[in-house]
Design an enzyme around this catalytic site. Structure first.
Site, short mmCIF file in Angstrom:
data_model
loop_
_atom_site.label_atom_id
_atom_site.label_comp_id
_atom_site.label_asym_id
_atom_site.label_seq_id
_atom_site.Cartn_x
_atom_site.Cartn_y
_atom_site.Cartn_z
CB SER A 21 19.05 0.87 14.49
OG SER A 21 19.78 2.04 14.70
CE LYS A 29 16.86 4.41 14.14
NZ LYS A 29 17.85 4.36 15.23
#
Lengths: 204, 204
Positions: free
Chosen positions: A126, A163
């Site tokens: 990701s 993230k």
DNA sequence: ATAATTGGTGTACCTTAGTACATTAAGCGG
DNA sequence: CCGCTTAATGTACTAAGGTACACCAATTAT
């Protein structure tokens, strides 16, 4: 690993410090002096206990002590030993002893501030547009304070995720750096566990 | 730094090995035994000469020796010292002494094969899709043998470049991992200087 | 309340370890 | 060939350093 007493921990720390400062372990007399103990034999008993518990090795030679538990090993001026976090148990903070797989050395140059650090193996893709690939090792400063656009380690529903932290019009969300993934607008309980300060990759 | 004699060099290497193996420096008697010398005083004289020349520090304590010249310092089991390559001088191989800025420690886990290694600071963004960003430090195994799709350090017209080596229908070329850059079909003299085996990134 | 564990003191003994001096031999440079 | 440097032997001395035992006190667990 067996628990050690407060005084035993103190001895380990003093041995490590002596090695860092002087390049060689202390004698029993030197340890006794530093702990305000008059008797070398008291030190010997502590040392024998640490040997029995697996923290130390002892040779029958002057200053023949070796710390074998990495948690207490003398600091190397170029590296720091940090916990490698594995699977995170529900309900525990990320640096709980339960989550520590082992301790690994990382380059000291990554440590720019005081505080606790840990390492985390990256799962998933990701974050590839931030140059963070699967199986990379990210080095994390354990803090819950991060700024806009920092890459953070967050805990959502007891899952660890890496993230980019974003704030837009007062709303905070977690942005993947791969267009194949949506942003995450956390609801319920979540927390920032740390800020990514470095990365180590082995390429085969 | 002053020159040292062959026997003095041998003493430095034995001290380092003792520290690596046992965690503490040898005594004069142990050094004498290892060098087939009967007299501790001969060892003392060598040691005093090394202190005077700036290679050693000596405390008046059992095993009170510290190697202070990094060239002879004991190896750390978690790290290796490799040259950081800066600007590459025309006509010199990449590992020529002229190109070495300084030596830096890198995690030993990246060293998987025998051979020489060096570090290189990445310039430019031509490899971002391989997760290699500007200012990253790539760790390179110095070899001219690489396989298809390996990320290599190449020398073209005395310029260092990091690219993915590709072979297609018998033709070899260097592929950028950023669509903003063309592939390179080298003409004239060029060479592979090494294969990238690791990466270290600091994030601020 | 008792027993076990942890923590320590004091004394003693032996070996290791560093330091010092006198002396000798080989190699190298002028 | 001589002088200097390097390399080493042998002897001696003192302090450091590790090890061992008997004993005592406080703390912790049962």
């Amino acid at each position: 690993m067996k628990n050690i007493t407060k005084r035993q921990k103190e001895i380990l720390q003093l041995i490590a410090k002596n090695i860092e400062d002087k390049g060689y372990p202390p004698s029993y007399q030197e340890l006794a002096n530093q702990m305000n103990i008059k008797s070398k034999f008291a030190i010997l008993k502590h040392i024998d206990a640490l040997v029995a518990k697996g923290y130390l090795e002892k040779d029958s030679a002057a200053r023949g002590l070796r710390i074998i538990d990495p948690q207490y090993a003398p600091a190397n001026k170029n590296e720091v030993s940090v916990p490698l976090i594995g699977r995170v148990a529900a309900g525990f903070p990320i640096l709980a002893q339960e989550n520590v797989e082992r301790y690994i050395p990382i380059p000291r140059a990554m440590i720019k501030a005081e505080g606790r650090y840990f390492a985390l193996k990256v799962r998933g893709d990701s974050m590839i547009n931030a140059g963070i690939f699967e199986d990379d090792l990210v080095i994390v400063n354990s803090t819950n304070m991060a700024r806009n656009r920092d890459i953070v380690v967050a805990l959502l529903h007891d899952e660890v995720t890496v993230k980019r932290l974003m704030t837009d019009r007062g709303q905070t969300f977690l942005k993947a750096e791969n267009p194949n993934y949506d942003n995450i607008y956390p609801e319920g309980e979540w927390s920032i566990q740390g800020k990514v300060v470095g990365l180590v990759r082995e390429i085969n």
